[in-house]
Design a protein around this motif. Structure first.
Motif, short mmCIF file in Angstrom:
data_model
loop_
_atom_site.label_atom_id
_atom_site.label_comp_id
_atom_site.label_asym_id
_atom_site.label_seq_id
_atom_site.Cartn_x
_atom_site.Cartn_y
_atom_site.Cartn_z
N LEU A 1 4.09 -1.35 15.36
CA LEU A 1 4.59 -1.40 13.99
C LEU A 1 5.65 -0.34 13.82
CD1 LEU A 1 1.20 -1.69 12.05
CD2 LEU A 1 2.74 -3.54 12.70
N SER A 2 6.67 -0.62 13.03
CA SER A 2 7.73 0.36 12.81
C SER A 2 7.56 1.10 11.48
CB SER A 2 9.10 -0.31 12.85
OG SER A 2 9.18 -1.30 11.84
N THR A 3 6.73 0.55 10.58
CA THR A 3 6.55 1.16 9.27
C THR A 3 5.10 1.03 8.83
OG1 THR A 3 8.79 0.48 8.66
CG2 THR A 3 7.36 1.17 6.87
N LEU A 4 4.58 2.10 8.25
CA LEU A 4 3.26 2.08 7.65
C LEU A 4 3.42 2.59 6.22
CD1 LEU A 4 0.14 1.76 8.01
CD2 LEU A 4 0.10 4.19 8.54
N ILE A 5 3.01 1.76 5.25
CA ILE A 5 3.10 2.13 3.84
C ILE A 5 1.69 2.37 3.33
CG2 ILE A 5 3.82 1.43 1.53
CD1 ILE A 5 5.93 -0.36 2.92
N ILE A 6 1.46 3.55 2.80
CA ILE A 6 0.17 3.89 2.22
C ILE A 6 0.30 3.65 0.72
CG2 ILE A 6 -1.58 5.68 1.95
CD1 ILE A 6 -0.26 7.00 4.47
N ASP A 7 -0.13 2.49 0.29
CA ASP A 7 0.05 2.01 -1.08
C ASP A 7 -0.62 2.92 -2.11
OD1 ASP A 7 -1.24 -0.12 -3.30
OD2 ASP A 7 0.83 -0.52 -2.71
N THR A 8 -0.13 2.86 -3.34
CA THR A 8 -0.68 3.68 -4.42
C THR A 8 -2.13 3.33 -4.72
OG1 THR A 8 0.20 2.18 -6.09
CG2 THR A 8 1.55 4.08 -5.50
N LYS A 9 -2.57 2.14 -4.36
CA LYS A 9 -3.95 1.72 -4.61
C LYS A 9 -4.90 2.06 -3.45
CE LYS A 9 -2.96 -0.98 -8.31
NZ LYS A 9 -2.83 -0.23 -9.52
N THR A 10 -4.36 2.61 -2.38
CA THR A 10 -5.19 2.95 -1.22
C THR A 10 -6.14 4.09 -1.57
OG1 THR A 10 -3.37 2.33 0.24
CG2 THR A 10 -5.13 3.66 1.20
N PRO A 11 -7.44 3.88 -1.35
CA PRO A 11 -8.40 4.95 -1.69
C PRO A 11 -8.37 6.10 -0.67
CG PRO A 11 -9.56 3.07 -0.77
CD PRO A 11 -8.11 2.67 -0.90
N ASN A 12 -8.82 7.25 -1.12
CA ASN A 12 -8.88 8.45 -0.30
C ASN A 12 -9.70 8.21 0.97
OD1 ASN A 12 -9.70 10.98 0.78
ND2 ASN A 12 -9.14 11.95 -1.14
N THR A 13 -10.75 7.43 0.90
CA THR A 13 -11.58 7.18 2.10
C THR A 13 -10.75 6.50 3.19
OG1 THR A 13 -12.37 5.14 1.07
CG2 THR A 13 -13.79 7.06 0.90
N MET A 14 -9.83 5.62 2.80
CA MET A 14 -8.96 4.98 3.79
C MET A 14 -8.02 6.02 4.40
SD MET A 14 -8.01 2.52 5.64
CE MET A 14 -8.88 1.13 4.95
#
Length: 143
Positions: A29-42
Motif C-alpha cells: 500500500l502507498s497510503t494509509l489514512i487513519i480516519d477521524t472515526k477510527t477508535p483509539n483501540t485500533m
C-alpha cells in the motif's frame, strides 16, 4: 489478540486487492489514512502491527504516506475534540520517531480553516492533517 490478527489479515487482503486491481508489480500500500472515526483501540493495534519492521515492509513497502485528519471544534477554545483525537497525531509521530528514523522520512502538520457564516460565527472548526512520508525525497515539493 484476535483483533490484531483480524486487522493484519485485513491489511494483507487490501494489499492483495490493490495489487490485483492495479495490475502492478508493487505489492504494498502507498497510503494509509487513519480516519477521524477510527477508535483509539485500533490505533494501538496499528502501532503493534507497524512496530514490526518485516510486517511494515510487507504492508507499506519502501515508500508510503500516513495521513491522520483531526477535526478541531473551537467552540470550547479548541479543547473539544482535540484531546480525544490527539492519539492519531501521536501515532503519526511514532512513525517518524520509532519506526522510520532514517531519511527520507518527513513529518508535517497541515492546517485548514473552515469558512464561517453568520449562523456559526462563534463556532470555528479546523482540520488538521498529521502527515508522515517515508521514501519520498521530494516530500516538501509534493505537499
Amino acid at each position: 489478540s484476535s483483533c490484531y490478527g483480524q486487522t493484519l489479515s485485513s491489511l494483507r487482503a487490501m494489499v492483495k486487492k490493490a495489487t490485483s486491481d492495479d495490475n502492478t508489480s508493487k505489492n504494498t500500500l502507498s497510503t494509509l489514512i487513519i480516519d477521524t472515526k477510527t477508535p483509539n483501540t485500533m490505533g494501538r493495534i496499528l502501532h503493534k502491527i507497524f512496530n514490526q519492521t518485516l510486517v511494515r515492509r510487507e504492508i507499506l513497502g519502501e515508500a508510503y504516506v500516513i495521513l491522520a485528519p483531526v477535526i478541531i471544534d473551537d467552540e470550547n477554545g479548541g479543547k473539544e475534540g482535540a484531546s480525544s483525537s490527539s492519539w492519531r497525531k501521536v501515532l503519526v509521530q511514532r512513525f517518524r520517531t520509532e519506526f522510520e528514523q532514517f531519511s527520507p522520512a518527513h513529518q508535517a502538520n497541515l492546517f485548514f480553516n473552515a469558512t464561517t457564516t453568520e449562523a456559526n460565527a462563534n463556532n470555528h472548526k479546523y482540520l488538521e492533517v498529521a502527515t508522515f512520508s517515508f521514501g519520498d525525497k521530494a516530500f516538501f515539493e509534493h505537499l
